[in-house]
Design a protein around this motif. Structure first.
Motif, short mmCIF file in Angstrom:
data_model
loop_
_atom_site.label_atom_id
_atom_site.label_comp_id
_atom_site.label_asym_id
_atom_site.label_seq_id
_atom_site.Cartn_x
_atom_site.Cartn_y
_atom_site.Cartn_z
N GLU A 106 2.33 1.74 -3.50
CA GLU A 106 1.32 2.24 -4.43
C GLU A 106 1.10 3.74 -4.22
O GLU A 106 1.04 4.52 -5.18
CB GLU A 106 0.00 1.49 -4.25
CG GLU A 106 -1.10 1.94 -5.20
CD GLU A 106 -2.43 1.25 -4.92
OE1 GLU A 106 -3.42 1.62 -5.58
OE2 GLU A 106 -2.47 0.37 -4.04
N TRP A 107 0.99 4.14 -2.96
CA TRP A 107 0.82 5.56 -2.64
C TRP A 107 2.01 6.38 -3.12
O TRP A 107 1.83 7.45 -3.73
CB TRP A 107 0.65 5.73 -1.13
CG TRP A 107 0.68 7.17 -0.68
CD1 TRP A 107 -0.35 8.06 -0.69
CD2 TRP A 107 1.83 7.88 -0.18
NE1 TRP A 107 0.07 9.28 -0.22
CE2 TRP A 107 1.41 9.21 0.10
CE3 TRP A 107 3.16 7.53 0.06
CZ2 TRP A 107 2.25 10.18 0.61
CZ3 TRP A 107 4.01 8.50 0.56
CH2 TRP A 107 3.57 9.80 0.84
N ALA A 108 3.22 5.88 -2.88
CA ALA A 108 4.41 6.61 -3.27
C ALA A 108 4.48 6.80 -4.78
O ALA A 108 4.83 7.89 -5.27
CB ALA A 108 5.66 5.89 -2.77
N HIS A 109 4.15 5.77 -5.53
CA HIS A 109 4.16 5.87 -6.98
C HIS A 109 3.15 6.91 -7.46
O HIS A 109 3.44 7.70 -8.37
CB HIS A 109 3.85 4.51 -7.62
CG HIS A 109 5.03 3.57 -7.64
ND1 HIS A 109 6.17 3.82 -8.36
CD2 HIS A 109 5.22 2.37 -7.02
CE1 HIS A 109 7.03 2.83 -8.20
NE2 HIS A 109 6.48 1.93 -7.39
N ARG A 110 1.96 6.92 -6.83
CA ARG A 110 0.94 7.90 -7.23
C ARG A 110 1.40 9.32 -6.92
O ARG A 110 1.14 10.25 -7.70
CB ARG A 110 -0.39 7.59 -6.54
CG ARG A 110 -1.12 6.40 -7.15
CD ARG A 110 -2.54 6.26 -6.66
NE ARG A 110 -2.60 5.63 -5.35
CZ ARG A 110 -2.92 6.26 -4.23
NH1 ARG A 110 -3.22 7.55 -4.24
NH2 ARG A 110 -2.96 5.61 -3.08
N VAL A 111 2.08 9.49 -5.79
CA VAL A 111 2.59 10.82 -5.44
C VAL A 111 3.62 11.30 -6.47
O VAL A 111 3.58 12.46 -6.91
CB VAL A 111 3.21 10.81 -4.03
CG1 VAL A 111 3.99 12.11 -3.77
CG2 VAL A 111 2.14 10.64 -2.97
N ILE A 112 4.52 10.41 -6.88
CA ILE A 112 5.56 10.81 -7.83
C ILE A 112 4.96 11.15 -9.19
O ILE A 112 5.36 12.13 -9.84
CB ILE A 112 6.62 9.69 -7.98
CG1 ILE A 112 7.26 9.38 -6.62
CG2 ILE A 112 7.67 10.09 -9.00
CD1 ILE A 112 7.84 10.58 -5.91
N VAL A 113 3.97 10.37 -9.62
CA VAL A 113 3.29 10.68 -10.89
C VAL A 113 2.61 12.04 -10.80
O VAL A 113 2.72 12.88 -11.72
CB VAL A 113 2.26 9.58 -11.24
CG1 VAL A 113 1.38 10.03 -12.41
CG2 VAL A 113 2.97 8.28 -11.57
N ALA A 114 1.91 12.27 -9.69
CA ALA A 114 1.23 13.55 -9.51
C ALA A 114 2.23 14.70 -9.40
O ALA A 114 1.96 15.82 -9.87
CB ALA A 114 0.35 13.49 -8.26
N GLN A 130 0.83 -1.21 0.00
CA GLN A 130 0.00 0.00 0.00
C GLN A 130 0.86 1.26 0.00
O GLN A 130 0.56 2.24 -0.69
CB GLN A 130 -0.93 0.00 1.22
CG GLN A 130 -2.00 -1.07 1.19
CD GLN A 130 -1.50 -2.43 1.68
OE1 GLN A 130 -0.31 -2.57 2.02
NE2 GLN A 130 -2.38 -3.41 1.71
N GLU A 131 1.94 1.24 0.77
CA GLU A 131 2.83 2.39 0.79
C GLU A 131 3.49 2.62 -0.56
O GLU A 131 3.63 3.76 -1.03
CB GLU A 131 3.92 2.19 1.85
CG GLU A 131 3.46 2.35 3.28
CD GLU A 131 4.60 2.09 4.24
OE1 GLU A 131 5.04 3.04 4.91
OE2 GLU A 131 5.07 0.94 4.32
#
Length: 299
Positions: A254-262, A251-252
């Motif tokens: 996945e969250w980290a990847h989404r943050v970097i994309v954003a 879960q962490e």
């Protein structure tokens, strides 16, 4: 101080130690099996776990033991004794190729760390070993040492990690190794280590409680949320728990990847802060995302 710090010392990276497993250096079956336990590092103990009349033989066997426990690539550490005579004998035995760090018990002052560093530097020169390669993990085990944490953490470039010794510390203050007593000293070690760029190791509780795996898993997960990077283990059952607890979860990640994309999308629009799933993300949050991904790549 007379020691000249070799340039290599300041350029060495901080290791990834989620779990460091203590192994009594005088018990052959434990030494033989240590490399199979999955720990990031193995600590060959010459101190408390070794009876006085077996310390000499443990030192004589240390070269073979170092080779055995490092067979699968784990870091190899040696915990030395505190007394001067025993410490001198330990250093003479332990400063060798294949040893990555020394664990210094009952560390009381920066001056003590520097004196040991001087002795290690002398031995490295005499033995044509890479200067500064052997690092130090300081165990904080008395209330007096708490008053000198910042100085201890920055005492020498060999310093790489710090950990509270919960059992010894509790005994030194006349208490039991319980949460209320250990929280403040653990946090003090954490803050001092992070301020100096060292690894903070430990969790808030007794290191001797290894049979209650549920409680241990909760304590380790809590320690990572506080900011600790790993923990010392005295039993093999603790290793897998620490490795998991001090690694990013799915879960962490996945969250980290989404943050970097954003973050990348926001950068194209000239923004340093942005919203993601109803929460504001600014540079400290982005830094946390990058740190999580970096931890995953190190595992």
């Amino acid at each position: 101080m007379r020691d000249t710090v070799p340039a290599v010392e300041s350029s060495m990276s901080v290791p990834r130690w989620r779990s460091l497993l203590f192994v009594p250096a005088h018990v052959p079956r434990f030494v033989e099996a240590a490399h199979e336990r999955g720990a990031d590092g193995v600590v060959l103990d010459l101190e408390d776990s070794v009876p006085q009349d077996q310390k000499g033989e443990s030192r004589r066997q240390l070269s073979e033991s170092v080779a055995k426990v490092g067979r699968k690539g784990a870091s190899v550490l040696v915990r030395v004794n505190r007394g001067l005579r025993a410490l001198a004998a330990d250093l003479d035995a332990a400063v060798m190729e294949g040893v990555d760090a020394l664990v210094l018990p009952k560390t009381e002052s920066a001056e003590w760390v520097s004196e040991i560093a001087n002795a290690v530097s002398d031995l490295e020169r005499e033995r044509n070993l890479a200067p500064g390669r052997i690092r130090f993990l300081a165990q904080i085990e008395t209330p007096g040492a708490l008053q000198r944490l910042a100085a201890i953490a920055s005492a020498h470039p060999r310093m790489v990690a710090m950990a509270l010794g919960p059992e010894d510390f509790s005994a030194a203050v006349g208490g039991a190794p319980e949460f209320d007593l250990l929280l403040t000293p653990n946090l003090s070690v954490l803050f001092a280590a992070r301020a100096a760029g060292l690894l903070p190791l430990g969790f808030v509780g007794s290191i001797g409680e290894f049979s209650d795996t549920h409680k241990l898993r909760e304590a380790a997960a809590h320690a990572r949320r506080l900011g600790f990077a790993g923990a010392l283990a005295i039993h093999p059952t603790q290793v897998s728990i620490f490795n998991e607890a001090f690694s990013p979860s799915a879960q962490e990640l996945e969250w980290a990847h989404r943050v970097i994309v954003a973050e990348n999308d926001a950068a194209t629009r000239g923004l340093s802060a942005f919203s993601l799933n109803g929460r504001m993300v600014d540079p400290p949050v982005v830094r946390r995302a990058h740190e999580i991904l970096a931890l995953a790549s190190d595992n």
